[in-house]
Design a protein around this motif. Structure first.
Motif, PDB file in Angstrom:
ATOM      1  N   MET A 407     -10.154  -4.199   7.872  1.00  0.00           N
ATOM      2  CA  MET A 407     -10.553  -2.918   8.451  1.00  0.00           C
ATOM      3  C   MET A 407      -9.854  -2.649   9.776  1.00  0.00           C
ATOM      4  SD  MET A 407     -14.607  -2.428   7.520  1.00  0.00           S
ATOM      5  CE  MET A 407     -15.208  -3.956   8.256  1.00  0.00           C
ATOM      6  N   GLY A 408      -9.000  -3.599  10.200  1.00  0.00           N
ATOM      7  CA  GLY A 408      -8.238  -3.381  11.416  1.00  0.00           C
ATOM      8  C   GLY A 408      -8.975  -3.755  12.682  1.00  0.00           C
ATOM      9  N   TRP A 409     -10.050  -4.496  12.547  1.00  0.00           N
ATOM     10  CA  TRP A 409     -10.816  -4.879  13.733  1.00  0.00           C
ATOM     11  C   TRP A 409     -10.176  -6.058  14.452  1.00  0.00           C
ATOM     12  CZ3 TRP A 409     -16.634  -4.849  11.863  1.00  0.00           C
ATOM     13  CH2 TRP A 409     -16.976  -3.545  11.474  1.00  0.00           C
ATOM     14  N   LEU A 410      -9.658  -7.003  13.683  1.00  0.00           N
ATOM     15  CA  LEU A 410      -9.006  -8.180  14.246  1.00  0.00           C
ATOM     16  C   LEU A 410      -7.605  -8.317  13.654  1.00  0.00           C
ATOM     17  CD1 LEU A 410     -11.765 -10.983  14.212  1.00  0.00           C
ATOM     18  CD2 LEU A 410     -10.927  -9.700  16.189  1.00  0.00           C
ATOM     19  N   PRO A 411      -6.694  -8.949  14.383  1.00  0.00           N
ATOM     20  CA  PRO A 411      -5.373  -9.220  13.805  1.00  0.00           C
ATOM     21  C   PRO A 411      -5.458 -10.293  12.741  1.00  0.00           C
ATOM     22  CG  PRO A 411      -5.578 -10.284  15.936  1.00  0.00           C
ATOM     23  CD  PRO A 411      -6.826  -9.467  15.756  1.00  0.00           C
ATOM     24  N   SER A 412      -4.390 -10.433  11.973  1.00  0.00           N
ATOM     25  CA  SER A 412      -4.341 -11.476  10.947  1.00  0.00           C
ATOM     26  C   SER A 412      -2.947 -12.077  10.928  1.00  0.00           C
ATOM     27  CB  SER A 412      -4.675 -10.892   9.562  1.00  0.00           C
ATOM     28  OG  SER A 412      -3.859  -9.766   9.276  1.00  0.00           O
ATOM     29  N   ALA A 413      -2.875 -13.332  10.557  1.00  0.00           N
ATOM     30  CA  ALA A 413      -1.587 -14.017  10.480  1.00  0.00           C
ATOM     31  C   ALA A 413      -1.707 -15.174   9.481  1.00  0.00           C
ATOM     32  CB  ALA A 413      -1.161 -14.541  11.852  1.00  0.00           C
ATOM     33  N   PRO A 414      -0.864 -15.201   8.440  1.00  0.00           N
ATOM     34  CA  PRO A 414      -0.001 -14.104   8.005  1.00  0.00           C
ATOM     35  C   PRO A 414      -0.833 -12.860   7.684  1.00  0.00           C
ATOM     36  CG  PRO A 414       0.492 -16.148   6.836  1.00  0.00           C
ATOM     37  CD  PRO A 414      -0.792 -16.371   7.547  1.00  0.00           C
ATOM     38  N   GLN A 415      -0.166 -11.707   7.622  1.00  0.00           N
ATOM     39  CA  GLN A 415      -0.911 -10.472   7.447  1.00  0.00           C
ATOM     40  C   GLN A 415      -1.150 -10.143   5.977  1.00  0.00           C
ATOM     41  OE1 GLN A 415       1.614  -7.962   9.912  1.00  0.00           O
ATOM     42  NE2 GLN A 415       0.275  -8.292  11.670  1.00  0.00           N
ATOM     43  N   LEU A 416      -0.097 -10.195   5.190  1.00  0.00           N
ATOM     44  CA  LEU A 416      -0.203  -9.864   3.770  1.00  0.00           C
ATOM     45  C   LEU A 416       0.361 -11.007   2.934  1.00  0.00           C
ATOM     46  CD1 LEU A 416       1.078  -6.187   4.082  1.00  0.00           C
ATOM     47  CD2 LEU A 416      -1.309  -6.915   3.808  1.00  0.00           C
ATOM     48  N   ASP A 417       0.069 -10.977   1.625  1.00  0.00           N
ATOM     49  CA  ASP A 417       0.571 -12.052   0.765  1.00  0.00           C
ATOM     50  C   ASP A 417       1.985 -11.778   0.262  1.00  0.00           C
ATOM     51  OD1 ASP A 417       0.089 -10.068  -1.087  1.00  0.00           O
ATOM     52  OD2 ASP A 417      -1.140 -11.307  -2.423  1.00  0.00           O
ATOM     53  N   VAL A 418       2.610 -10.736   0.812  1.00  0.00           N
ATOM     54  CA  VAL A 418       4.010 -10.431   0.519  1.00  0.00           C
ATOM     55  C   VAL A 418       4.740 -10.327   1.854  1.00  0.00           C
ATOM     56  CG1 VAL A 418       5.616  -8.766  -0.491  1.00  0.00           C
ATOM     57  CG2 VAL A 418       3.406  -9.187  -1.598  1.00  0.00           C
ATOM     58  N   ASN A 419       5.933 -10.886   1.903  1.00  0.00           N
ATOM     59  CA  ASN A 419       6.744 -10.819   3.114  1.00  0.00           C
ATOM     60  C   ASN A 419       6.941  -9.358   3.515  1.00  0.00           C
ATOM     61  OD1 ASN A 419       8.964 -10.783   4.970  1.00  0.00           O
ATOM     62  ND2 ASN A 419       9.643 -12.760   4.183  1.00  0.00           N
ATOM     63  N   PRO A 420       6.637  -8.983   4.747  1.00  0.00           N
ATOM     64  CA  PRO A 420       6.782  -7.574   5.149  1.00  0.00           C
ATOM     65  C   PRO A 420       8.214  -7.064   5.057  1.00  0.00           C
ATOM     66  CG  PRO A 420       6.354  -8.988   7.053  1.00  0.00           C
ATOM     67  CD  PRO A 420       6.101  -9.814   5.836  1.00  0.00           C
ATOM     68  N   LEU A 421       9.198  -7.952   5.150  1.00  0.00           N
ATOM     69  CA  LEU A 421      10.586  -7.530   4.971  1.00  0.00           C
ATOM     70  C   LEU A 421      10.832  -7.085   3.528  1.00  0.00           C
ATOM     71  CD1 LEU A 421      12.488 -10.340   6.950  1.00  0.00           C
ATOM     72  CD2 LEU A 421      11.526  -8.197   7.823  1.00  0.00           C
ATOM     73  N   GLU A 422      10.158  -7.767   2.595  1.00  0.00           N
ATOM     74  CA  GLU A 422      10.299  -7.404   1.189  1.00  0.00           C
ATOM     75  C   GLU A 422       9.580  -6.102   0.875  1.00  0.00           C
ATOM     76  OE1 GLU A 422      12.347  -8.992  -0.785  1.00  0.00           O
ATOM     77  OE2 GLU A 422      12.787 -10.359   0.885  1.00  0.00           O
ATOM     78  N   ILE A 423       8.494  -5.843   1.587  1.00  0.00           N
ATOM     79  CA  ILE A 423       7.762  -4.590   1.358  1.00  0.00           C
ATOM     80  C   ILE A 423       8.624  -3.392   1.721  1.00  0.00           C
ATOM     81  CG2 ILE A 423       5.790  -3.209   2.138  1.00  0.00           C
ATOM     82  CD1 ILE A 423       4.233  -5.823   2.458  1.00  0.00           C
ATOM     83  N   MET A 637      -8.157   0.977   8.803  1.00  0.00           N
ATOM     84  CA  MET A 637      -7.436  -0.256   8.481  1.00  0.00           C
ATOM     85  C   MET A 637      -6.409  -0.475   9.591  1.00  0.00           C
ATOM     86  SD  MET A 637      -5.044   1.112   5.314  1.00  0.00           S
ATOM     87  CE  MET A 637      -4.659  -0.549   4.774  1.00  0.00           C
ATOM     88  N   PRO A 638      -5.707  -1.592   9.596  1.00  0.00           N
ATOM     89  CA  PRO A 638      -4.756  -1.830  10.687  1.00  0.00           C
ATOM     90  C   PRO A 638      -3.717  -0.724  10.809  1.00  0.00           C
ATOM     91  CG  PRO A 638      -5.088  -3.834   9.402  1.00  0.00           C
ATOM     92  CD  PRO A 638      -5.778  -2.736   8.658  1.00  0.00           C
ATOM     93  N   SER A 639      -3.238  -0.518  12.025  1.00  0.00           N
ATOM     94  CA  SER A 639      -2.100   0.375  12.241  1.00  0.00           C
ATOM     95  C   SER A 639      -0.860  -0.260  11.616  1.00  0.00           C
ATOM     96  CB  SER A 639      -1.869   0.592  13.733  1.00  0.00           C
ATOM     97  OG  SER A 639      -2.997   1.185  14.332  1.00  0.00           O
ATOM     98  N   MET A 640       0.076   0.578  11.182  1.00  0.00           N
ATOM     99  CA  MET A 640       1.313   0.080  10.581  1.00  0.00           C
ATOM    100  C   MET A 640       2.507   0.736  11.258  1.00  0.00           C
ATOM    101  SD  MET A 640       0.437  -0.028   6.497  1.00  0.00           S
ATOM    102  CE  MET A 640      -1.053  -0.837   5.887  1.00  0.00           C
ATOM    103  N   THR A 641       3.504  -0.058  11.565  1.00  0.00           N
ATOM    104  CA  THR A 641       4.719   0.424  12.208  1.00  0.00           C
ATOM    105  C   THR A 641       5.917  -0.257  11.560  1.00  0.00           C
ATOM    106  OG1 THR A 641       3.484   0.534  14.292  1.00  0.00           O
ATOM    107  CG2 THR A 641       5.881   0.773  14.421  1.00  0.00           C
ATOM    108  N   VAL A 642       6.962   0.522  11.303  1.00  0.00           N
ATOM    109  CA  VAL A 642       8.205  -0.059  10.796  1.00  0.00           C
ATOM    110  C   VAL A 642       9.117  -0.322  11.989  1.00  0.00           C
ATOM    111  CG1 VAL A 642      10.231   0.269   9.349  1.00  0.00           C
ATOM    112  CG2 VAL A 642       7.988   1.104   8.578  1.00  0.00           C
TER     113      VAL A 642
END
Length: 1003
Positions: A407-423, A637-642
């Protein structure tokens, strides 16, 4: 927190859980000397610590019950200085500077009225004329007119408009003067019973108490409303002549939260509670707030530490002490050492080149990746309020953390189960905006949050650099779990996980029958000594000591910038921290240029405090994954930036000041300013890059001194021109001119060589809430009170009430007493591995010591001669006698988390029921084997385990929003119990090393 010099301005000084002479040695003289001026001192400590002998009164609550003591003091103060004989000063202070006048809606729950959320402008007709953020503007009654108004200062005024985010007593719509009404008593529509959650275990879990309310129309229905002031007095059990149940007739009645009730729970005589509370308030009344509480880590490490904190803070708020010189909340746990914070942040996080940066709160990170959640015995049902959403009772603690991350309340690491470069590559291939693509994939389930399956190899933390932190020694709670799950090495975890116990599994996390072990591929540590963490590392990079490098050092306790300067060059192979990372950056760039090149990175960040995104969801908790609300980055949900990264340029960017400080500027705590002049001055001071490439023409940052100059030039605390710009930026938001606070020092610029010659006092900055002045010592909250700058909270004031839904679900809307939790680590081990000696069950306390705080080391012969020559624990004379222990005996201390060995110190200063082991004793020197595990005895964190608290995970809700190094989960350890017994055989394990390869164990 105030600088330590402000202790000397106090006229009533309580030292509560902070062993000042032992852990704040350079500052202790202010505590002892102020007594010569006539200041009365009160020491609050469960054991006879060094600070106790300097107290006129010693209050010794049973460990973990400090909230009961504080609440009883509050009962006395509210009864005598607010209810019967109203203090004019307290009345005036509370109307303007805290949330006492704010109105709260009541609702029915199982036939009882309970407190709900704050009334907001958006609840009333026409949003009370508030077009900007009406759902974030709280409401009061104006005593002059009897009308409802939304006064200046609440967080809705901070974002999207300017000029009314201040604590002037004005209506935010008309600008007219208002007098916020504290109580509805005498002007009520009804006297009703309101139920308050109670967790003490000796009364009903809901206590009904009478209080005055008004009835208004909200959305076409009648709603009862009450002021926070009336709710507070009812919660504390103050008799206001309204009759009803659960009401004491005197301080001697055993009713929450009277002195008699507190005596039963915490053991402090009621007469002492009454005396100290009365004197504390009387002094604050006569001096207008010069009553102070110095607080330390003794209270910080309990599971319900926030209830202890709020109990004490409430005393200061109701007595008007916050923001007054010589008064307030002197909190010295985890000093930040970051006075020039806004100069440091661009350098530390590379914000001069790329924004935003990735960050993580370490407690949640290690709770997940050391699999301590697999062993979590504390169920949510044990700590929820009787008025909570019943569905939450089936949750495990890790479930709340997963919800908070997605929900974007806390950070996460790793963030997603897919590499963000691949996304981003997949999005480009599909011709879709990467953020839109990521949201669609997450909603469909094709991409998941990594926190939902921490035992999946896709979500392992693979590489970890530990920089001058003894993570595996003094810092990481749950030492043996780190060894087992994160490193996959020899460990002494003695208890089974939830699956082996057959207990309920988490709902939000994938359960694997076998917990993943050995998640890390690489552990690198930078340190100047062979710490426990170094011993377990794959690579140790020898960093220089304090006298072998150039650096800056600052502290909340002192208003000076202190230098570290290179007296001698680093010895042998060691290098300064700056040079180590610069060298790594250079080699990384060479390799990355080939293997990575330029990539688009999808960066996810939480709803950050001091940004507009802290206005996430105003009324309720709604989870996009459950279909309760749309998935909106930066809102639900978390903010997203490229971010585009040229990895081959890493070294060039590391050694130059990037262009964003010129293009975007700098800032902090919700304000920003132009930094073009400062960048130009740094170019003249540090010279510019002449080599071809991305950094050409930009200021150099080649050396550690160059880096220090960047910090000093950019920070308002060390550059007067920046300070004036920062105050001017804040002035636009508040509508009040604050530049006078820095104008006298506008031309001051502190350079590195200036502080080498002499430490320099910092300049007043809006980053902090105290002033640097020759007239007052630095004291937190001073500018809030004297400059009418709001606190960065929902109401803009200091808050007695927290209305977030999770706070209410856990019964913590108002401060309540919550006893220590049961960690369930003793019963499975008691009597299971007998050695013929008596087993003591004791509360495990790990205080800071004079010679070993956090990563400060004690394991050299000179330091060890100051104690017992190795690890040692303290027990009471009474229990030592029961267990047949003699001073200096070897003992083993254990529970299901692990085991350690140490010598015992038998002492009168330790009360019954406690075992005390000073922090940061390691298993490197003079540590025999443990009988229970058969391995080398552990350390003080071998018997601890992190336990997270859901109310620390709340985010996107005004002050309850993530901020680096400020807010997030806390790894408590003082609720823990251990078994202590004399060792039958002391085995130094000095035989030949034998590798048992088939078991994967070395003995």
């Amino acid at each position: 927190m105030p600088e330590s010099a402000d202790w000397y301005n106090s006229t009533y000084l309580m030292v509560w859980g902070s062993n000042v002479p032992q852990t704040r040695t350079p500052d202790a003289h202010f505590y002892t000397e102020v007594r010569y001026k006539g200041t009365k001192t009160v020491a609050v400590s469960s054991d006879y610590g060094e600070m106790v002998k300097f107290g006129d009164i010693w209050l010794a609550p049973k460990q973990g019950t400090d909230a009961a003591l504080a609440l009883a003091m509050g009962h006395v103060i509210l009864s005598e200085f607010h209810n019967k004989n109203r203090s004019e000063y307290f009345d005036t202070y509370c109307r303007q500077y805290n949330d006492h006048p704010m109105l709260v809606m009541l609702k029915e729950h199982d036939g009882k009225l309970i407190a709900d959320r704050y009334l907001r402008a958006s609840d009333l007709t026409g949003n009370m004329g508030q077009d900007n953020n009406p759902e974030w503007k709280t409401v009061v009654y104006d005593e002059n007119t009897g009308y409802l108004v939304a006064p200046n200062g609440s967080i809705g005024f901070r974002w999207g408009q300017s000029g009314a985010w201040n604590l002037e007593m004005r209506d935010g719509y008309s600008g007219k003067d208002v007098k916020p009404q504290l109580t509805l008593l005498g002007n009520e529509d009804e006297i009703v019973e309101v139920a308050f959650p109670y967790f003490g275990g000796d009364q009903d879990d809901l206590l009904a108490r009478n209080m005055p309310v008004k009835i208004i129309s909200v959305g076409g229905r009648d709603v009862r409303i009450a002021t926070v002031y009336d709710l507070t007095l009812a919660n504390y059990g103050v008799d206001r002549g309204l009759g009803g149940p659960n009401l004491p007739t005197s301080y001697d009645d055993n009713v929450p939260y009277t002195p008699a009730w507190a005596e039963k729970h915490c053991g402090v005589p009621r007469a002492d509670i009454i005396t100290v509370a009365r004197e504390f308030a009387d002094n604050a009344d006569k001096t207008h707030g010069k009553s102070m509480v110095i607080l330390g880590a003794a209270l910080n490490h309990w599971y319900h530490n926030d209830m202890i904190y709020r109990g004490i803070i409430n005393l200061l708020m109701m007595c008007g002490c916050i923001g007054q010189s010589g008064g307030g909340w002197a909190h010295y746990v985890g000093q930040e050492k970051l006075r020039p914070q806004t100069g440091w942040a661009p350098l530390a996080f590379g914000l001069d080149w790329h924004r935003p940066s990735r960050q993580m709160n370490s407690t949640s990170y290690f709770y997940a990746h050391t699999s301590q959640w697999r062993h979590e015995k504390l169920a949510a049902s044990e700590i929820l309020s009787p008025t909570a959403n019943k569905d939450l009772g089936d949750y495990r603690l890790i479930d709340f953390n997963v919800r908070a991350e997605r929900m974007g309340w806390l950070p996460s690491a790793p963030q997603l189960d897919v590499n963000p470069l691949e996304i981003t590559k997949a999005a480009d291939a599909a011709g879709i905006d990467p953020i839109k693509y990521a949201v669609e994939q997450i909603k469909s389930g094709a991409i998941k949050f990594a926190c939902e399956d921490p035992d999946n190899p896709k979500n392992f933390p693979r590489n970890m650099f530990v920089w001058r932190s003894n993570l595996l020694g003094s810092s990481g709670k749950g030492h043996e779990y780190f060894l087992k799950y994160l490193l996959g090495t020899q460990n002494a975890v003695l208890g089974p996980d939830l699956g082996e116990l057959g207990e309920a599994k988490p709902k939000e996390v994938v359960w694997h029958d076998k917990g993943a072990e050995g998640k890390l591929d690489l552990l690198v540590t930078l340190d100047f000594r062979m710490s426990t963490t170094c011993l377990y590392s794959d690579i140790v990079l020898p960093s220089s000591t304090w006298y072998e490098k150039d650096d800056l050092n600052t502290s909340d306790m002192h208003p000076f910038i202190h230098p570290l300067s290179e007296a001698v060059q680093p010895l042998w192979e060691s290098k300064s921290d700056w040079d180590i990372y610069k060298t790594i950056a250079k080699k990384f760039s060479e390799i990355a240029a080939i293997h990575l090149g330029t990539q688009k990175d999808l960066v996810m960040t939480p709803l950050m405090h001091d940004t507009p995104s802290e206005l996430g969801q105003s009324m309720a908790v709604r989870d996009w994954k459950k279909g309760e609300v749309d998935a909106i980055p930066g809102k639900t949900m978390p903010s997203m930036t490229v971010v585009t990264r040229d990895y081959g340029d890493t070294y060039k960017k590391f050694t130059a000041l990037g262009p964003l400080l010129t293009k975007i500027g700098n800032g902090g705590k919700g304000i920003s300013w132009n930094t073009e002049d400062e960048v130009q001055q740094l170019a003249e001071l540090n010279y510019t890059v002449t080599e071809e490439g991305v950094a050409k023409g930009l200021p150099r940052i080649e050396s550690a001194i160059d880096a220090c100059e960047v910090i000093l030039m950019l920070a308002p605390e060390t550059n007067g021109q920046v300070a004036v710009k920062a105050w001017k930026a804040l002035s636009k938001i508040t509508g009040r001119d604050h530049t006078h606070l820095a104008l006298p020092r506008e031309d001051d610029k502190i350079r590195f060589r200036d502080v080498v010659a002499q430490p320099r006092k910092i300049i007043s900055s809006p980053t902090w809430s105290g002033l640097e002045s020759e007239h007052v010592s630095y004291n937190a909250g001073y500018t809030n009170v004297h400059e009418l700058i709001p606190w960065r909270t929902l109401t803009g004031r200091q808050q007695f009430y927290q209305d977030h839904q999770w706070m209410l679900d856990f019964g913590e809307g108002l401060c309540v007493y919550k006893p220590p939790v049961d960690t369930k680590t003793i019963a499975p081990m008691l009597g299971k591995t007998p050695n013929g000696n008596h087993e003591l069950v004791l509360n495990w306390i790990t205080p800071h010591q004079k010679w070993g705080i956090h990563s400060t080391y004690t394991d050299n012969l000179r330091m060890l001669t100051l104690s017992r020559g190795g690890p040692h624990v303290w027990v009471s004379e009474i229990e030592a006698k029961q267990a047949g222990l003699v001073d200096n005996d070897w003992v083993e201390v254990f529970n299901v988390n692990g085991t350690l060995t140490a010598r015992v110190v038998v002492s009168q200063r330790v009360p019954k029921g406690m075992c005390l082991m000073y922090h940061a004793q390691e298993k490197i020197i003079n540590v025999p084997g443990a009988e229970v595990s058969g391995f080398r005895g552990g350390i003080h964190n071998s018997v601890t385990r992190t336990i997270t608290k859901p109310t620390h995970m709340i985010g996107g809700y005004a002050q309850l929003a993530y901020g680096f190094n400020y807010y997030g989960t806390v790894g408590s350890n003082r609720d823990e119990y251990v078994i202590v017994r004399k060792m039958k055989k002391v085995d130094w394990m000095e035989g030949p090393l034998v590798e048992q390869r088939n078991q994967g164990v070395t003995t």
